[in-house]
Enzyme design. Structure first.
Site, PDB file in Angstrom:
ATOM      1  N   SER A   1     -16.317  51.974  88.227  1.00  0.00           N
ATOM      2  CA  SER A   1     -15.231  51.152  88.775  1.00  0.00           C
ATOM      3  C   SER A   1     -14.089  52.087  89.136  1.00  0.00           C
ATOM      4  O   SER A   1     -14.017  53.210  88.633  1.00  0.00           O
ATOM      5  CB  SER A   1     -14.760  50.178  87.688  1.00  0.00           C
ATOM      6  OG  SER A   1     -13.481  49.684  87.995  1.00  0.00           O
TER       7      SER A   1
ATOM      8  N   TYR B   1     -12.570  47.772  78.922  1.00  0.00           N
ATOM      9  CA  TYR B   1     -13.236  47.881  80.227  1.00  0.00           C
ATOM     10  C   TYR B   1     -12.989  49.270  80.833  1.00  0.00           C
ATOM     11  O   TYR B   1     -13.918  49.941  81.296  1.00  0.00           O
ATOM     12  CB  TYR B   1     -12.728  46.776  81.158  1.00  0.00           C
ATOM     13  CG  TYR B   1     -13.467  46.716  82.471  1.00  0.00           C
ATOM     14  CD1 TYR B   1     -14.723  46.113  82.560  1.00  0.00           C
ATOM     15  CD2 TYR B   1     -12.926  47.250  83.637  1.00  0.00           C
ATOM     16  CE1 TYR B   1     -15.418  46.061  83.773  1.00  0.00           C
ATOM     17  CE2 TYR B   1     -13.605  47.200  84.846  1.00  0.00           C
ATOM     18  CZ  TYR B   1     -14.844  46.604  84.904  1.00  0.00           C
ATOM     19  OH  TYR B   1     -15.535  46.548  86.099  1.00  0.00           O
TER      20      TYR B   1
END
Ligand code: NAI
Ligand SMILES: CC(C)c1ccc(C(=O)O)c(O)c1O
Length: 254
Positions: A136, A149
């Site tokens: 990401s 995350y």
């Protein structure tokens, strides 16, 4: 070129788009994994006419190591090679900074799960194989309420770089894709949550979000799938240990 391609998180979003892309080639054999097997099977059934590849669907929780070991043991009796591995399964939960439960949950799926599948798949991977990990833009940046995350996605980038060096003598490439704002069920779910919190409609939240993006649009999953296709191709044989960003410029914007 006949290839076997294993994709995790294939039921939805980016994983599904990657599966759809590879499914158009009759020479491919696809091994599709997801926790949401009904949705995965529904999509495969619906696309029967378009799917040219040989496709198998399997229920799998990538965070469950004994179950994944059993899965790969069986898989090893059914095929010789997995030529391409695409690790797309992942979850995105916001957290309070001290939230230990969420930490374990997110790290278990995103980081441990990605490593479990990769390490188990390696026994089946031939020379010149390909490993593509979905990290990401938060694999290189921080975001409030996203400790777990961000850590998981930074971890995937580190894992990718180190593994790429281990596997380079075998001409196996290992790369990470760093997406952001991809129009998937994950994004739509998050926007729905934000709309509920702000007391706005989903349309208003989408309009507000797009105004803040340099390209004023979400990226489509198919655009990420095209990047995967390139990394999996023979032409990308010299590209390894890299982090390829697809975020419409948001990661470098002010
Ligand atoms: N959508 C976005 O804007 C971005 C997504 N990503 C990453 O891309 C990857 C794919 O994301 P999306 O397609 O948007 O998500 P999604 O939520 O639309 O699809 C993820 C799929 O993974 C499956 N999955 C989740 N946990 C699993 C587990 N433990 N075992 C097996 N399958 C599991 C889900 O059932 C689902 O089908 C994720 O790793 C995500 O973190 C990264 C940056 C941006
Ligand atoms: C809010 C959506 C679901 C989301 C989630 C994660 C990332 C990321 O990892 O970069 C995004 O860019 C998102 O848009």
């Amino acid at each position: 070129m006949s290839r076997t391609i294993l994709i995790t998180g294939a039921a939805k979003g980016i994983g599904r788009a990657v599966a759809e892309d590879f499914a158009s080639d009759a020479e491919n054999r696809l091994i599709l994994l997801d926790m949401d097997l009904p949705e995965l099977q529904r999509w495969v059934d619906e696309r029967q006419e378009q799917i040219k590849a040989r496709v198998e669907t399997h229920w799998a929780n990538i965070a469950d190591l004994p179950a994944m070991e059993a899965f790969f043991k069986t898989l090893g009796t059914q095929l010789d090679y997995v030529d391409v591995l695409v690790n797309s399964a992942g979850i995105c939960n916001e957290n309070e900074p001290e939230d230990l439960k969420n930490w374990h949950q997110v790290i278990s799926v995103n980081l441990n799960g990605t490593f479990y599948v990769t390490s188990l798949c390696l026994a089946l991977m031939p020379d010149r194989g390909r490993i593509i990990n979905m990290s990401s833009i938060l694999g290189r940046a921080g975001k409030v309420r996203n400790t777990a995350y961000c850590a998981s996605k930074h971890g995937i980038v580190g894992m990718t770089k180190a593994l790429a060096l281990d596997l380079a003598p075998r001409q196996i490439t290992v790369n990470a894709i760093l997406p952001a704002w991809i129009d998937t069920p994950m994004l739509q779910g998050e926007l729905a949550t934000q709309a509920a919190i702000a007391g706005l409609t989903q349309e208003q939240i989408v309009r507000n979000a797009k105004k803040k993006l340099p390209m004023r649009r979400f990226i489509q999953s198919e655009e990420v799938a095209a990047m995967v296709r390139y990394l999996a191709s023979p032409e990308a044989g010299g590209v390894t240990a890299q982090s390829l960003v697809i975020d419409g410029g948001v990661g470098l914007g002010m």
